[in-house]
Design a protein around this motif. Sequence first.
Motif, PDB file in Angstrom:
ATOM      1  N   ASP A 198       0.836  -1.213   0.000  1.00  0.00           N
ATOM      2  CA  ASP A 198       0.000   0.000   0.000  1.00  0.00           C
ATOM      3  C   ASP A 198       0.862   1.251   0.000  1.00  0.00           C
ATOM      4  OD1 ASP A 198      -2.642  -0.963  -0.137  1.00  0.00           O
ATOM      5  OD2 ASP A 198      -2.616  -1.464   1.994  1.00  0.00           O
ATOM      6  N   LEU A 199       2.084   1.114  -0.538  1.00  0.00           N
ATOM      7  CA  LEU A 199       3.055   2.209  -0.570  1.00  0.00           C
ATOM      8  C   LEU A 199       3.459   2.683   0.829  1.00  0.00           C
ATOM      9  CD1 LEU A 199       1.757   4.229  -3.645  1.00  0.00           C
ATOM     10  CD2 LEU A 199       3.702   2.657  -3.532  1.00  0.00           C
ATOM     11  N   ASP A 200       3.312   1.802   1.814  1.00  0.00           N
ATOM     12  CA  ASP A 200       3.906   2.026   3.113  1.00  0.00           C
ATOM     13  C   ASP A 200       5.324   1.447   3.104  1.00  0.00           C
ATOM     14  OD1 ASP A 200       1.793   3.374   4.344  1.00  0.00           O
ATOM     15  OD2 ASP A 200       0.791   1.503   4.895  1.00  0.00           O
ATOM     16  N   CYS A 349      13.200   6.839   2.015  1.00  0.00           N
ATOM     17  CA  CYS A 349      12.052   6.344   1.243  1.00  0.00           C
ATOM     18  C   CYS A 349      10.754   6.969   1.738  1.00  0.00           C
ATOM     19  CB  CYS A 349      11.979   4.828   1.333  1.00  0.00           C
ATOM     20  SG  CYS A 349      13.288   3.979   0.399  1.00  0.00           S
ATOM     21  N   ALA A 350      10.617   7.098   3.050  1.00  0.00           N
ATOM     22  CA  ALA A 350       9.407   7.718   3.599  1.00  0.00           C
ATOM     23  C   ALA A 350       9.285   9.160   3.121  1.00  0.00           C
ATOM     24  CB  ALA A 350       9.435   7.662   5.124  1.00  0.00           C
ATOM     25  N   GLY A 351      10.408   9.870   3.073  1.00  0.00           N
ATOM     26  CA  GLY A 351      10.377  11.244   2.594  1.00  0.00           C
ATOM     27  C   GLY A 351      10.001  11.344   1.129  1.00  0.00           C
ATOM     28  N   GLN A 354       6.241  10.814   0.749  1.00  0.00           N
ATOM     29  CA  GLN A 354       5.508  12.018   1.156  1.00  0.00           C
ATOM     30  C   GLN A 354       5.621  13.100   0.083  1.00  0.00           C
ATOM     31  OE1 GLN A 354       6.280  13.286   5.133  1.00  0.00           O
ATOM     32  NE2 GLN A 354       4.738  14.893   5.080  1.00  0.00           N
ATOM     33  N   GLU A 355       6.777  13.195  -0.555  1.00  0.00           N
ATOM     34  CA  GLU A 355       6.971  14.178  -1.622  1.00  0.00           C
ATOM     35  C   GLU A 355       6.032  13.905  -2.790  1.00  0.00           C
ATOM     36  OE1 GLU A 355       8.541  17.564  -2.483  1.00  0.00           O
ATOM     37  OE2 GLU A 355       9.996  16.463  -1.258  1.00  0.00           O
ATOM     38  N   VAL A 356       5.858  12.625  -3.133  1.00  0.00           N
ATOM     39  CA  VAL A 356       5.047  12.259  -4.298  1.00  0.00           C
ATOM     40  C   VAL A 356       3.560  12.292  -3.980  1.00  0.00           C
ATOM     41  CG1 VAL A 356       4.494  10.379  -5.898  1.00  0.00           C
ATOM     42  CG2 VAL A 356       6.886  10.895  -5.365  1.00  0.00           C
ATOM     43  N   PRO A 361       3.942   8.072   4.812  1.00  0.00           N
ATOM     44  CA  PRO A 361       3.555   6.658   4.855  1.00  0.00           C
ATOM     45  C   PRO A 361       3.668   6.115   6.277  1.00  0.00           C
ATOM     46  CG  PRO A 361       5.819   6.829   4.147  1.00  0.00           C
ATOM     47  CD  PRO A 361       5.312   8.249   4.297  1.00  0.00           C
ATOM     48  N   THR A 362       3.031   4.982   6.487  1.00  0.00           N
ATOM     49  CA  THR A 362       3.209   4.242   7.738  1.00  0.00           C
ATOM     50  C   THR A 362       4.471   3.402   7.634  1.00  0.00           C
ATOM     51  OG1 THR A 362       0.822   4.151   8.087  1.00  0.00           O
ATOM     52  CG2 THR A 362       2.180   2.557   9.292  1.00  0.00           C
ATOM     53  N   ILE A 363       5.246   3.365   8.688  1.00  0.00           N
ATOM     54  CA  ILE A 363       6.393   2.456   8.769  1.00  0.00           C
ATOM     55  C   ILE A 363       5.948   1.267   9.609  1.00  0.00           C
ATOM     56  CG2 ILE A 363       8.771   2.182   9.555  1.00  0.00           C
ATOM     57  CD1 ILE A 363       9.133   5.188   9.072  1.00  0.00           C
ATOM     58  N   LYS A 364       5.956   0.086   9.017  1.00  0.00           N
ATOM     59  CA  LYS A 364       5.338  -1.063   9.669  1.00  0.00           C
ATOM     60  C   LYS A 364       6.127  -2.340   9.390  1.00  0.00           C
ATOM     61  CE  LYS A 364       2.205  -1.797   5.732  1.00  0.00           C
ATOM     62  NZ  LYS A 364       0.816  -1.673   5.234  1.00  0.00           N
TER      63      LYS A 364
END
Length: 425
Positions: A198-200, A349-351, A354-356, A361-364
């Motif tokens: 889910d793009l997390d 990757c999380a950044g 968020q940019e896109v 995203p959730t980190i899980k």
Amino acid sequence: MALTAIEQKVLDSLDEDGLLASVRELLRLPSRTGQEAEAQHWLARRMRDFGLSVDEWTIDVAELRRQASFPGMEVDRSEREAVGLVGTWQGGSEAGRRLIFNGHIDVVPEGDRTQWTHDPWGGEQEGDLIYGRGACDMKGGLIAALYAIKAIKDSGVALPGSLMLQSVIGEEDGGLGTFASLMRGHSGDAAIVCEPTDLDVVPAQAGALTFLVHVSGKSAHACMRLEGVSAVEKYLDIHLALLQLERVRNSDVTHPLLGKFDLPYPLNIGRVQAGNWSSSVPDELLFEGRIGVAMGESCQAVREQFEQTLHTLAETDPWLRDHPLTVTWTGGQFESGEIPHDHPLVQSCAGCIQEVTGHAPTIKGITAGTDLRQLVNLGQIPALLLGPGDVRVAHMPDEHVRVSELLTAARTYILIALRFLQANP
């Protein structure tokens, strides 16, 4: 962090129509685990068309099985071609970092086709959804990564380092393809496994082991049932003991990501087969299942605890004490694997996501085994899972992936690659 002119230029180079057409075309090639050769050859041609340097080889499965770290497998490949495939794009300079995109091209069988409303091998699109076995898990992510690399190459942007796409086989039954790629020397400084998340961002995965247990009984005519020993009745006590083992193994999970699950390390009995005649006391029972491997726990420790549980039960039962249970560890043997949830790769990757997308995203963590653990544990490569699709529709009838998520994934991969290659080691 705002997009740079170079980043925007590459994002504008993404061939969206080609990406979607390629996903649909690949979905029309059945690539069940053990039958991936045609799809691998198709993807190798596509890589060459895009100007990637391609390593396409026949995997020597017999040789790899002799390795102590072989990850296990279930399908019989003795008469089937096993194809390894890695495509590489070299930036403007050979110096620099190497980023791997890894995705498996094998898929699980389609199952009962009457439960599908779309052709599992049709690659049909309806609105924002593309249907087909493997759309979510994980041909969509694989092609999104390919087109991300293509966009960077087509843009003409000169970058240090290289990008690699590993299209691997046999992930569903153990991880043969990624193991073969690592043994062939294909390595990098970081890896993105394009599994559906889910793009997390997923930097941690539990492990899993599969087993087969044989229970012996004593046959007798059903009308004289007490003259026999029912293997089914013996199994009932075994099943209760294994449920208790599951409770013990999940009683105090403190891992920051896996501890959030109600049942992070499940023990599941997936198949039970007993007897050979309805009027006979069953003298044999076989049961197969899967047990979760906790974060940081060795596979051997799990095997020993499982076998000791069965041995302790047998010691209290005169029949089982004299007719020992036999345990065979079959199929894929998935260790757990992780990188710290605050690792620079995770944060980067999380950044980018968020940019896109405009949201964090959730980190899980996840409770399933993946090839992440081979990249991290065997290859010593920092790796995480990140891809389009909802894993809840994987392996199900009418498996699908959203067009919007495919395009978002490709854009995210572009940004991750650009920032990773341009960053100082």
